[in-house]
Design a protein around this motif. Structure first.
Motif, PDB file in Angstrom:
ATOM      1  N   PRO A  76       0.806  -1.235   0.000  1.00 15.51           N
ATOM      2  CA  PRO A  76       0.000   0.000   0.000  1.00 15.51           C
ATOM      3  C   PRO A  76       0.829   1.271   0.000  1.00 15.51           C
ATOM      4  O   PRO A  76       0.392   2.299  -0.518  1.00 15.51           O
ATOM      5  CB  PRO A  76      -0.840  -0.118   1.274  1.00 15.51           C
ATOM      6  N   GLU A  77       2.044   1.234   0.595  1.00 12.69           N
ATOM      7  CA  GLU A  77       2.917   2.403   0.543  1.00 12.69           C
ATOM      8  C   GLU A  77       4.343   1.942   0.302  1.00 12.69           C
ATOM      9  O   GLU A  77       4.663   0.773   0.486  1.00 12.69           O
ATOM     10  CB  GLU A  77       2.843   3.222   1.842  1.00 12.69           C
ATOM     11  N   ASN A  78       5.180   2.888  -0.126  1.00 12.07           N
ATOM     12  CA  ASN A  78       6.580   2.557  -0.406  1.00 12.07           C
ATOM     13  C   ASN A  78       7.291   2.216   0.893  1.00 12.07           C
ATOM     14  O   ASN A  78       7.410   3.042   1.788  1.00 12.07           O
ATOM     15  CB  ASN A  78       7.254   3.740  -1.099  1.00 12.07           C
ATOM     16  N   ARG A  79       7.787   0.991   0.994  1.00  8.46           N
ATOM     17  CA  ARG A  79       8.419   0.523   2.226  1.00  8.46           C
ATOM     18  C   ARG A  79       9.924   0.337   2.096  1.00  8.46           C
ATOM     19  O   ARG A  79      10.594  -0.005   3.061  1.00  8.46           O
ATOM     20  CB  ARG A  79       7.769  -0.796   2.665  1.00  8.46           C
ATOM     21  N   GLY A  80      10.463   0.509   0.891  1.00 10.79           N
ATOM     22  CA  GLY A  80      11.890   0.330   0.692  1.00 10.79           C
ATOM     23  C   GLY A  80      12.225  -1.087   0.279  1.00 10.79           C
ATOM     24  O   GLY A  80      11.412  -2.017   0.369  1.00 10.79           O
ATOM     25  N   LEU A  81      13.453  -1.261  -0.183  1.00  9.54           N
ATOM     26  CA  LEU A  81      13.845  -2.517  -0.805  1.00  9.54           C
ATOM     27  C   LEU A  81      13.791  -3.707   0.146  1.00  9.54           C
ATOM     28  O   LEU A  81      13.360  -4.793  -0.237  1.00  9.54           O
ATOM     29  CB  LEU A  81      15.250  -2.380  -1.393  1.00  9.54           C
ATOM     30  N   THR A  82      14.229  -3.541   1.390  1.00 15.43           N
ATOM     31  CA  THR A  82      14.256  -4.669   2.321  1.00 15.43           C
ATOM     32  C   THR A  82      12.872  -5.274   2.507  1.00 15.43           C
ATOM     33  O   THR A  82      12.677  -6.493   2.364  1.00 15.43           O
ATOM     34  CB  THR A  82      14.826  -4.233   3.686  1.00 15.43           C
ATOM     35  N   GLU A  83      11.892  -4.443   2.825  1.00 19.87           N
ATOM     36  CA  GLU A  83      10.537  -4.951   3.039  1.00 19.87           C
ATOM     37  C   GLU A  83       9.910  -5.455   1.748  1.00 19.87           C
ATOM     38  O   GLU A  83       9.165  -6.443   1.758  1.00 19.87           O
ATOM     39  CB  GLU A  83       9.664  -3.879   3.682  1.00 19.87           C
ATOM     40  N   ALA A  84      10.208  -4.795   0.634  1.00 19.23           N
ATOM     41  CA  ALA A  84       9.658  -5.247  -0.646  1.00 19.23           C
ATOM     42  C   ALA A  84      10.181  -6.641  -0.997  1.00 19.23           C
ATOM     43  O   ALA A  84       9.426  -7.514  -1.444  1.00 19.23           O
ATOM     44  CB  ALA A  84      10.007  -4.252  -1.750  1.00 19.23           C
ATOM     45  N   LEU A  85      11.477  -6.860  -0.786  1.00 13.44           N
ATOM     46  CA  LEU A  85      12.041  -8.174  -1.093  1.00 13.44           C
ATOM     47  C   LEU A  85      11.485  -9.243  -0.168  1.00 13.44           C
ATOM     48  O   LEU A  85      11.159 -10.355  -0.617  1.00 13.44           O
ATOM     49  CB  LEU A  85      13.571  -8.122  -0.990  1.00 13.44           C
ATOM     50  N   ASN A  86      11.346  -8.942   1.105  1.00 13.97           N
ATOM     51  CA  ASN A  86      10.794  -9.935   2.024  1.00 13.97           C
ATOM     52  C   ASN A  86       9.338 -10.257   1.692  1.00 13.97           C
ATOM     53  O   ASN A  86       8.911 -11.410   1.787  1.00 13.97           O
ATOM     54  CB  ASN A  86      10.921  -9.460   3.466  1.00 13.97           C
ATOM     55  N   ALA A  87       8.572  -9.240   1.282  1.00 12.79           N
ATOM     56  CA  ALA A  87       7.188  -9.493   0.865  1.00 12.79           C
ATOM     57  C   ALA A  87       7.162 -10.378  -0.367  1.00 12.79           C
ATOM     58  O   ALA A  87       6.316 -11.277  -0.495  1.00 12.79           O
ATOM     59  CB  ALA A  87       6.471  -8.166   0.595  1.00 12.79           C
ATOM     60  N   GLY A  88       8.099 -10.133  -1.287  1.00 17.42           N
ATOM     61  CA  GLY A  88       8.179 -10.964  -2.482  1.00 17.42           C
ATOM     62  C   GLY A  88       8.601 -12.385  -2.175  1.00 17.42           C
ATOM     63  O   GLY A  88       8.046 -13.351  -2.722  1.00 17.42           O
ATOM     64  N   LEU A  89       9.589 -12.538  -1.279  1.00 18.49           N
ATOM     65  CA  LEU A  89      10.029 -13.884  -0.905  1.00 18.49           C
ATOM     66  C   LEU A  89       8.875 -14.680  -0.297  1.00 18.49           C
ATOM     67  O   LEU A  89       8.737 -15.884  -0.541  1.00 18.49           O
ATOM     68  CB  LEU A  89      11.182 -13.795   0.094  1.00 18.49           C
ATOM     69  N   ALA A  90       8.041 -14.016   0.502  1.00 22.69           N
ATOM     70  CA  ALA A  90       6.903 -14.692   1.125  1.00 22.69           C
ATOM     71  C   ALA A  90       5.897 -15.175   0.087  1.00 22.69           C
ATOM     72  O   ALA A  90       5.151 -16.136   0.339  1.00 22.69           O
ATOM     73  CB  ALA A  90       6.229 -13.752   2.120  1.00 22.69           C
ATOM     74  N   ALA A  91       5.878 -14.529  -1.075  1.00 21.06           N
ATOM     75  CA  ALA A  91       4.929 -14.893  -2.126  1.00 21.06           C
ATOM     76  C   ALA A  91       5.489 -15.910  -3.116  1.00 21.06           C
ATOM     77  O   ALA A  91       4.750 -16.439  -3.945  1.00 21.06           O
ATOM     78  CB  ALA A  91       4.473 -13.639  -2.876  1.00 21.06           C
ATOM     79  N   CYS A  92       6.796 -16.172  -3.057  1.00 22.98           N
ATOM     80  CA  CYS A  92       7.412 -17.101  -4.012  1.00 22.98           C
ATOM     81  C   CYS A  92       6.989 -18.538  -3.716  1.00 22.98           C
ATOM     82  O   CYS A  92       7.083 -18.999  -2.575  1.00 22.98           O
ATOM     83  CB  CYS A  92       8.938 -16.987  -3.958  1.00 22.98           C
ATOM     84  N   ARG A 277      35.265  -3.888  -7.499  1.00 24.97           N
ATOM     85  CA  ARG A 277      34.904  -5.301  -7.486  1.00 24.97           C
ATOM     86  C   ARG A 277      34.182  -5.714  -6.211  1.00 24.97           C
ATOM     87  O   ARG A 277      34.408  -6.791  -5.708  1.00 24.97           O
ATOM     88  CB  ARG A 277      36.155  -6.149  -7.655  1.00 24.97           C
ATOM     89  N   GLY A 278      33.352  -4.862  -5.693  1.00 25.32           N
ATOM     90  CA  GLY A 278      32.600  -5.384  -4.596  1.00 25.32           C
ATOM     91  C   GLY A 278      32.149  -4.437  -3.498  1.00 25.32           C
ATOM     92  O   GLY A 278      31.722  -4.893  -2.469  1.00 25.32           O
ATOM     93  N   LEU A 279      32.200  -3.116  -3.693  1.00 26.87           N
ATOM     94  CA  LEU A 279      31.647  -2.251  -2.688  1.00 26.87           C
ATOM     95  C   LEU A 279      30.154  -2.505  -2.565  1.00 26.87           C
ATOM     96  O   LEU A 279      29.499  -2.838  -3.536  1.00 26.87           O
ATOM     97  CB  LEU A 279      31.898  -0.777  -3.046  1.00 26.87           C
ATOM     98  N   PRO A 280      29.575  -2.358  -1.385  1.00 23.05           N
ATOM     99  CA  PRO A 280      28.170  -2.643  -1.204  1.00 23.05           C
ATOM    100  C   PRO A 280      27.302  -1.889  -2.201  1.00 23.05           C
ATOM    101  O   PRO A 280      27.573  -0.740  -2.544  1.00 23.05           O
ATOM    102  CB  PRO A 280      27.915  -2.142   0.237  1.00 23.05           C
ATOM    103  N   GLY A 281      26.261  -2.546  -2.670  1.00 23.81           N
ATOM    104  CA  GLY A 281      25.397  -1.942  -3.671  1.00 23.81           C
ATOM    105  C   GLY A 281      24.657  -0.728  -3.137  1.00 23.81           C
ATOM    106  O   GLY A 281      24.555  -0.512  -1.942  1.00 23.81           O
ATOM    107  N   ASP A 282      24.084   0.066  -4.047  1.00 26.12           N
ATOM    108  CA  ASP A 282      23.429   1.285  -3.620  1.00 26.12           C
ATOM    109  C   ASP A 282      21.954   1.287  -4.023  1.00 26.12           C
ATOM    110  O   ASP A 282      21.315   2.312  -4.016  1.00 26.12           O
ATOM    111  CB  ASP A 282      24.135   2.506  -4.199  1.00 26.12           C
ATOM    112  N   ARG A 283      21.435   0.118  -4.390  1.00 29.08           N
ATOM    113  CA  ARG A 283      20.053   0.082  -4.829  1.00 29.08           C
ATOM    114  C   ARG A 283      19.080   0.193  -3.647  1.00 29.08           C
ATOM    115  O   ARG A 283      19.252  -0.401  -2.614  1.00 29.08           O
ATOM    116  CB  ARG A 283      19.755  -1.235  -5.564  1.00 29.08           C
ATOM    117  N   THR A 284      18.062   0.951  -3.829  1.00 32.03           N
ATOM    118  CA  THR A 284      16.968   0.995  -2.864  1.00 32.03           C
ATOM    119  C   THR A 284      15.691   1.224  -3.645  1.00 32.03           C
ATOM    120  O   THR A 284      15.699   1.763  -4.742  1.00 32.03           O
ATOM    121  CB  THR A 284      17.164   2.108  -1.836  1.00 32.03           C
ATOM    122  N   ALA A 285      14.576   0.813  -3.084  1.00 33.36           N
ATOM    123  CA  ALA A 285      13.300   1.004  -3.755  1.00 33.36           C
ATOM    124  C   ALA A 285      12.554   2.194  -3.192  1.00 33.36           C
ATOM    125  O   ALA A 285      11.366   2.347  -3.403  1.00 33.36           O
ATOM    126  CB  ALA A 285      12.447  -0.264  -3.628  1.00 33.36           C
ATOM    127  N   GLY A 286      13.209   3.042  -2.459  1.00 32.96           N
ATOM    128  CA  GLY A 286      12.503   4.200  -1.951  1.00 32.96           C
ATOM    129  C   GLY A 286      13.432   5.121  -1.209  1.00 32.96           C
ATOM    130  O   GLY A 286      14.580   4.861  -1.038  1.00 32.96           O
TER     131      GLY A 286
END
Length: 286
Positions: A76-92, A277-286
């Motif tokens: 329902p609202e933008n929760r950021g990448l961590t919560e989005a991925l966990n919600a997706g994992l729960a649906a897989c 070759r490996g600095l932590p990624g910078d992706r976020t969904a919000g």
């Protein structure tokens, strides 16, 4: 992009948020399904909060056109990448999950090669990737991850050993460590550390099997005081769990703090020329 394909028991997990481009999303999806020699059994698209009408229509069209089932999870609202991925994992519905971002491109053969290693008993398999700004066929640089469990563990003491958008992993391995946990923009690094520390079998394929889209502000997002503080907090956790020695902790705090606070123009040169070759990624969904 279309080719004859077989199918395997894994889910494609693809989070989407309001800032994503409909055309980029279509390319990301098709490259990960129609463009693969080994297709996922299903796709789970997580819509992380409200999105513009054009993007919502594209998600609907992708589901209608897809040769595999598509499950759209609406937050329902933008929760950021961590919560989005966990919600997706729960649906897989499948025991293995392949990561994908909404603006990257999976290269042909990616899943077939990762799946082959998972069938050998590995819990997580990442790959190399090329970075591009506009055209995935004209990459600006290549990020090659460490290969072999010992090299991966050693690399993890100073840098993220996995390219997050390339990950393919077993859900049961993630369940043992609590799946994704909030850690600024380093939730992927923290997940990898916990998996390694838990004894998960991890591997990387050095070859670039994904094209990663780098926007104009990517290097600015990799820095600043917020990122530096997150980095220092991560290092404290690594010291607490005994993953790094006190000497390694002090070195990391100094070197990574300096890197995070550098101007973006200097960081771009260093990242691509010396330590890309490996600095932590910078992706976020919000």
């Amino acid at each position: 992009m279309h080719q004859r394909s077989s199918q395997a028991a894994f889910s494609l997990l693809l989070p989407v948020y309001a800032g994503d481009d409909p055309g980029f999303l279509r390319l990301a999806f098709e490259s990960s399904v129609q463009g693969q020699s080994l297709r996922p059994a299903e796709a789970v698209i997580v819509q992380d909060g409200p999105v513009p009408d054009a993007l919502a229509r594209e998600i609907e069209r992708i589901g209608a056109d897809s040769p595999i089932p598509v499950n759209v999870v609406l937050l329902p609202e933008n929760r950021g990448l961590t919560e989005a991925l966990n919600a997706g994992l729960a649906a897989c519905a499948q025991p293995v999950v392949a990561r994908m971002d909404a603006d990257d491109v999976s290269l042909p053969g990616r899943f077939e090669r990762q799946w082959a290693l998972l069938q050998q008993g590995f819990d997580l398999v990442g790959t190399g990737m090329v970075e591009f700004e506009h055209d995935p066929d004209r990459p600006a640089s290549t990020r090659v991850p460490p290969v072999g469990s010992e090299r991966i563990r050693e690399h993890a003491r100073t840098h993220n050993p996995f390219n997050h958008p390339t990950m393919m992993y077993r859900l049961e391995a993630l369940d043992r460590v609590g799946r994704y946990q909030p850690f600024g923009k380093m939730e992927d690094y923290w997940l990898g550390i916990r998996l390694i520390d838990d004894g998960a079998r991890v591997e990387n394929i050095a070859d670039p099997l994904l094209a990663y889209r780098v926007g104009s502000g990517a290097f600015a997002r990799r820095g600043g005081w917020v990122e530096a503080r997150t980095e220092w907090r991560l290092q404290r956790e690594l010291l607490r769990m005994g993953f790094v020695t006190r000497g390694q902790y002090l070195r990391n705090v100094v070197m990574k703090g300096v890197y995070r606070l550098m101007p973006a123009s200097v960081k771009r040169v260093l990242f691509r020329g010396l330590i890309g070759r490996g600095l932590p990624g910078d992706r976020t969904a919000g």
